[in-house]
Design a protein around this motif. Structure first.
Motif, PDB file in Angstrom:
ATOM      1  N   TYR A   1      34.494  41.628  49.657  1.00  0.00           N
ATOM      2  CA  TYR A   1      35.070  40.418  50.213  1.00  0.00           C
ATOM      3  C   TYR A   1      34.450  40.090  51.559  1.00  0.00           C
ATOM      4  CZ  TYR A   1      38.147  42.896  53.471  1.00  0.00           C
ATOM      5  OH  TYR A   1      38.637  43.673  54.493  1.00  0.00           O
TER       6      TYR A   1
ATOM      7  N   HIS B   1      47.903  35.936  48.537  1.00  0.00           N
ATOM      8  CA  HIS B   1      47.330  36.558  47.344  1.00  0.00           C
ATOM      9  C   HIS B   1      47.442  38.084  47.424  1.00  0.00           C
ATOM     10  CE1 HIS B   1      44.162  36.762  50.364  1.00  0.00           C
ATOM     11  NE2 HIS B   1      43.629  37.747  49.671  1.00  0.00           N
ATOM     12  N   ARG B   2      47.124  38.714  46.301  1.00  0.00           N
ATOM     13  CA  ARG B   2      46.965  40.166  46.254  1.00  0.00           C
ATOM     14  C   ARG B   2      45.958  40.478  45.165  1.00  0.00           C
ATOM     15  NH1 ARG B   2      52.414  42.790  43.576  1.00  0.00           N
ATOM     16  NH2 ARG B   2      52.290  41.744  41.553  1.00  0.00           N
ATOM     17  N   VAL B   3      45.369  41.664  45.246  1.00  0.00           N
ATOM     18  CA  VAL B   3      44.376  42.103  44.268  1.00  0.00           C
ATOM     19  C   VAL B   3      44.974  43.271  43.497  1.00  0.00           C
ATOM     20  CG1 VAL B   3      42.013  42.885  43.931  1.00  0.00           C
ATOM     21  CG2 VAL B   3      42.551  41.360  45.849  1.00  0.00           C
TER      22      VAL B   3
ATOM     23  N   VAL C   1      42.885  38.841  40.675  1.00  0.00           N
ATOM     24  CA  VAL C   1      43.431  38.308  41.918  1.00  0.00           C
ATOM     25  C   VAL C   1      44.618  37.426  41.549  1.00  0.00           C
ATOM     26  CG1 VAL C   1      42.961  36.938  43.983  1.00  0.00           C
ATOM     27  CG2 VAL C   1      41.142  38.330  42.977  1.00  0.00           C
ATOM     28  N   GLU C   2      45.777  37.732  42.113  1.00  0.00           N
ATOM     29  CA  GLU C   2      46.974  36.927  41.891  1.00  0.00           C
ATOM     30  C   GLU C   2      47.158  36.038  43.119  1.00  0.00           C
ATOM     31  OE1 GLU C   2      49.386  40.053  39.062  1.00  0.00           O
ATOM     32  OE2 GLU C   2      50.076  39.787  41.121  1.00  0.00           O
TER      33      GLU C   2
ATOM     34  N   LEU D   1      38.487  38.937  38.101  1.00  0.00           N
ATOM     35  CA  LEU D   1      37.318  39.050  38.964  1.00  0.00           C
ATOM     36  C   LEU D   1      36.369  40.058  38.318  1.00  0.00           C
ATOM     37  CD1 LEU D   1      36.240  37.905  41.636  1.00  0.00           C
ATOM     38  CD2 LEU D   1      37.235  39.885  42.777  1.00  0.00           C
TER      39      LEU D   1
ATOM     40  N   LYS E   1      46.656  33.784  38.022  1.00  0.00           N
ATOM     41  CA  LYS E   1      45.898  35.030  37.918  1.00  0.00           C
ATOM     42  C   LYS E   1      44.456  34.694  37.553  1.00  0.00           C
ATOM     43  CE  LYS E   1      49.925  37.687  36.564  1.00  0.00           C
ATOM     44  NZ  LYS E   1      50.487  38.652  35.616  1.00  0.00           N
TER      45      LYS E   1
ATOM     46  N   TYR F   1      35.373  45.573  44.413  1.00  0.00           N
ATOM     47  CA  TYR F   1      34.999  44.201  44.760  1.00  0.00           C
ATOM     48  C   TYR F   1      34.574  44.144  46.214  1.00  0.00           C
ATOM     49  CZ  TYR F   1      39.634  43.693  46.900  1.00  0.00           C
ATOM     50  OH  TYR F   1      40.745  43.854  47.690  1.00  0.00           O
TER      51      TYR F   1
ATOM     52  N   LEU G   1      35.383  36.475  47.409  1.00  0.00           N
ATOM     53  CA  LEU G   1      35.421  37.776  46.739  1.00  0.00           C
ATOM     54  C   LEU G   1      34.386  37.812  45.623  1.00  0.00           C
ATOM     55  CD1 LEU G   1      38.625  36.768  47.266  1.00  0.00           C
ATOM     56  CD2 LEU G   1      38.958  39.131  46.668  1.00  0.00           C
TER      57      LEU G   1
END
Length: 77
Positions: free
Chosen positions: A72, A58-60, A31-32, A44, A41, A70, A22
């Protein structure tokens, strides 16, 4: 490229057998990353990058009041 509206969160997901790279393009994107040790955490920021190995859950999240952006790239090894 992904554009996240202000205050939005992606759902938790795994990239399966793919690696993910990313690159922050703007906004307050975080980003977690979920693991057995808890949730890490990583900010980014614009120009910063983050590598996620395969099978990473993960999640954003966009913490800002403006859209976060972002890029990816995914690939199998």
């Amino acid at each position: 490229m992904v554009v996240l509206p202000p205050g939005s969160k992606m759902h938790w997901h795994s990239n399966g057998s793919r690696e993910e790279f990313l690159v922050g393009l703007g906004g307050q994107v975080v980003v977690e990353i979920q693991s057995a040790a808890g949730i890490a955490k990583r900010a980014l920021r614009q120009g910063y990058s983050l590598f996620l190995p395969d099978h990473t859950t993960h999640r954003v999240v966009n913490l800002g009041k403006r859209s976060g952006r972002y890029l990816y790239v995914t690939g199998a090894h």
